[in-house]
Write an enzyme that holds these catalytic residues in place. Structure first.
Site, PDB file in Angstrom:
ATOM      1  N   GLU A   1       0.858  -1.196   0.000  1.00  0.00           N
ATOM      2  CA  GLU A   1       0.000   0.000   0.000  1.00  0.00           C
ATOM      3  C   GLU A   1       0.884   1.233   0.000  1.00  0.00           C
ATOM      4  OE1 GLU A   1      -2.769   0.910   3.221  1.00  0.00           O
ATOM      5  OE2 GLU A   1      -3.702   2.455   1.980  1.00  0.00           O
TER       6      GLU A   1
ATOM      7  N   ASP B   1       5.031   5.126   3.324  1.00  0.00           N
ATOM      8  CA  ASP B   1       4.573   6.511   3.560  1.00  0.00           C
ATOM      9  C   ASP B   1       5.711   7.254   4.257  1.00  0.00           C
ATOM     10  OD1 ASP B   1       2.932   8.868   4.159  1.00  0.00           O
ATOM     11  OD2 ASP B   1       1.188   7.563   4.042  1.00  0.00           O
TER      12      ASP B   1
ATOM     13  N   LYS C   1      -4.130  22.326  -7.511  1.00  0.00           N
ATOM     14  CA  LYS C   1      -3.778  23.477  -8.360  1.00  0.00           C
ATOM     15  C   LYS C   1      -3.068  22.993  -9.625  1.00  0.00           C
ATOM     16  CE  LYS C   1      -3.399  26.835  -4.713  1.00  0.00           C
ATOM     17  NZ  LYS C   1      -2.551  27.275  -3.634  1.00  0.00           N
TER      18      LYS C   1
ATOM     19  N   ASP D   1      -2.482  12.063  -2.889  1.00  0.00           N
ATOM     20  CA  ASP D   1      -2.656  13.524  -2.820  1.00  0.00           C
ATOM     21  C   ASP D   1      -3.004  14.058  -4.213  1.00  0.00           C
ATOM     22  OD1 ASP D   1      -2.080  13.555  -0.122  1.00  0.00           O
ATOM     23  OD2 ASP D   1       0.066  13.859  -0.432  1.00  0.00           O
TER      24      ASP D   1
HETATM   25  C1  LIG Z   1      -4.636  11.913   1.078  1.00  0.00           C
HETATM   26  S1  LIG Z   1      -3.732  10.850   2.130  1.00  0.00           S
HETATM   27  C2  LIG Z   1      -4.637   9.302   2.010  1.00  0.00           C
HETATM   28  C3  LIG Z   1      -4.365   8.383   3.165  1.00  0.00           C
HETATM   29  C4  LIG Z   1      -5.048   7.005   3.101  1.00  0.00           C
HETATM   30  N1  LIG Z   1      -4.611   6.231   1.960  1.00  0.00           N
HETATM   31  C5  LIG Z   1      -6.551   7.095   3.127  1.00  0.00           C
HETATM   32  O1  LIG Z   1      -7.172   6.822   2.092  1.00  0.00           O
HETATM   33  O2  LIG Z   1      -7.114   7.390   4.196  1.00  0.00           O
HETATM   34  C6  LIG Z   1      -2.284  10.520   1.137  1.00  0.00           C
HETATM   35  C7  LIG Z   1      -1.187   9.803   1.881  1.00  0.00           C
HETATM   36  O3  LIG Z   1      -0.147   9.503   0.934  1.00  0.00           O
HETATM   37  C8  LIG Z   1       1.109   9.827   1.488  1.00  0.00           C
HETATM   38  N2  LIG Z   1       2.011  10.128   0.364  1.00  0.00           N
HETATM   39  C9  LIG Z   1       1.900  11.161  -0.487  1.00  0.00           C
HETATM   40  N3  LIG Z   1       2.869  11.108  -1.422  1.00  0.00           N
HETATM   41  C10 LIG Z   1       3.604   9.992  -1.156  1.00  0.00           C
HETATM   42  C11 LIG Z   1       4.750   9.402  -1.748  1.00  0.00           C
HETATM   43  N4  LIG Z   1       5.330   9.950  -2.814  1.00  0.00           N
HETATM   44  N5  LIG Z   1       5.253   8.274  -1.199  1.00  0.00           N
HETATM   45  C12 LIG Z   1       4.663   7.732  -0.099  1.00  0.00           C
HETATM   46  N6  LIG Z   1       3.570   8.241   0.504  1.00  0.00           N
HETATM   47  C13 LIG Z   1       3.046   9.360  -0.011  1.00  0.00           C
HETATM   48  C14 LIG Z   1       0.824  11.000   2.409  1.00  0.00           C
HETATM   49  O4  LIG Z   1       1.817  11.152   3.424  1.00  0.00           O
HETATM   50  C15 LIG Z   1      -0.533  10.604   2.994  1.00  0.00           C
HETATM   51  O5  LIG Z   1      -0.388   9.793   4.135  1.00  0.00           O
END
Ligand SMILES: C[S@@+](CC[C@H](N)C(=O)[O-])C[C@H]1O[C@@H](n2cnc3c(N)ncnc32)[C@H](O)[C@@H]1O
Length: 218
Positions: free
Chosen positions: A40, A65, A119, A115
């Site tokens: 994941e 993460d 923008k 994420d």
């Molecule tokens: C919007 S949150 C969604 C969290 C979870 N998957 C949920 O659905 O509740 C996005 C997560 O992806 C992680 N993340 C973003 N870019 C990442 C990357 N390049 N590598 C690893 N994790 C990343 C962020 O730290 C965050 O915890």
């Protein structure tokens, strides 16, 4: 009463389930079995990964993460529930996935609510880009699956374009390209919040084409 989370430094320095990898770990040795590896990316608070690990004790889960509070939450909960089939790999998925796995080693990948970088000038920061998708395809096992979910329409459109442009993947939901429901796996924190707010969610499930797995190397 608020739950006490293990401090990040303590996890990073001592916890056997935490990895800050610079090279491919010996996954079989770490898990002490050769069960399928499932990844994941961006596990957030880790609830989905924990639910999956409980549902599938015969699979090994790797969560990637860099969100410290999320890592503190998942590791604290893993300890409390005595979960042994999760490893937390710290770092940026774009940089780490190329070194973490051998080709064809991962049986399933989940990317839940990456994420969206709403923008326009930030769209280039989105995770799901052609180079990243090519790397994922290489790491996936024959007929391996990638599950992706987003609530963000323009990102959903981009995901569809990028995944469909990669000939290693096929989309079983070719008519629309995505589904608006996913009831066979646990719900994530973001997913529950979006559903409660009545938002539309785009779910994707791509499979690695079998022909690629079977193609003889020259
Ligand atoms: C919007 S949150 C969604 C969290 C979870 N998957 C949920 O659905 O509740 C996005 C997560 O992806 C992680 N993340 C973003 N870019 C990442 C990357 N390049 N590598 C690893 N994790 C990343 C962020 O730290 C965050 O915890």
């Amino acid at each position: 009463m608020a739950k006490r989370l293990i401090p990040f430094d303590k996890i990073a320095n001592e916890h056997p389930c935490f990895l800050d990898p610079e090279e491919r770990p010996d996954w079989r040795g770490l898990f002490q079995n050769s069960n399928p590896l499932k990844l994941e990316i961006g596990f957030g608070n880790g609830n989905f990964l924990i639910d999956m690990a409980i549902r599938e004790p015969q699979s090994n889960f790797i969560g990637m993460d860099f969100y410290h509070k999320g890592i503190r939450k998942i590791v604290t909960r893993m300890d409390r529930l005595h979960i042994k089939n999760i490893r937390v790999a710290y770092g940026n998925a774009s940089e780490k996935i190329p070194i973490l796995f051998e080709e064809g080693e991962v049986s399933e990948v989940f990317i839940n609510f990456p994420d969206p970088w709403p923008k326009k000038r930030h769209h280039k920061r989105r995770l799901i880009k052609p180079q990243f998708v090519e790397t994922l395809a290489g790491k996936l096992a024959p007929q391996g699956k990638v599950h992706i979910a987003t609530d963000f329409e323009s990102y959903a459109q981009e995901i569809l374009e990028v995944m469909q442009a990669n000939t290693q993947f096929c989309n079983p939901h070719e008519d629309m390209g995505f589904l608006h429901e996913r009831n066979d796996i646990p719900k994530t924190k973001y997913e529950k919040a979006f559903l409660d707010a009545g938002k539309k969610i785009y779910y994707f499930e791509f499979s690695k084409e079998q022909d690629y797995a079977l193609a003889p190397t020259a």
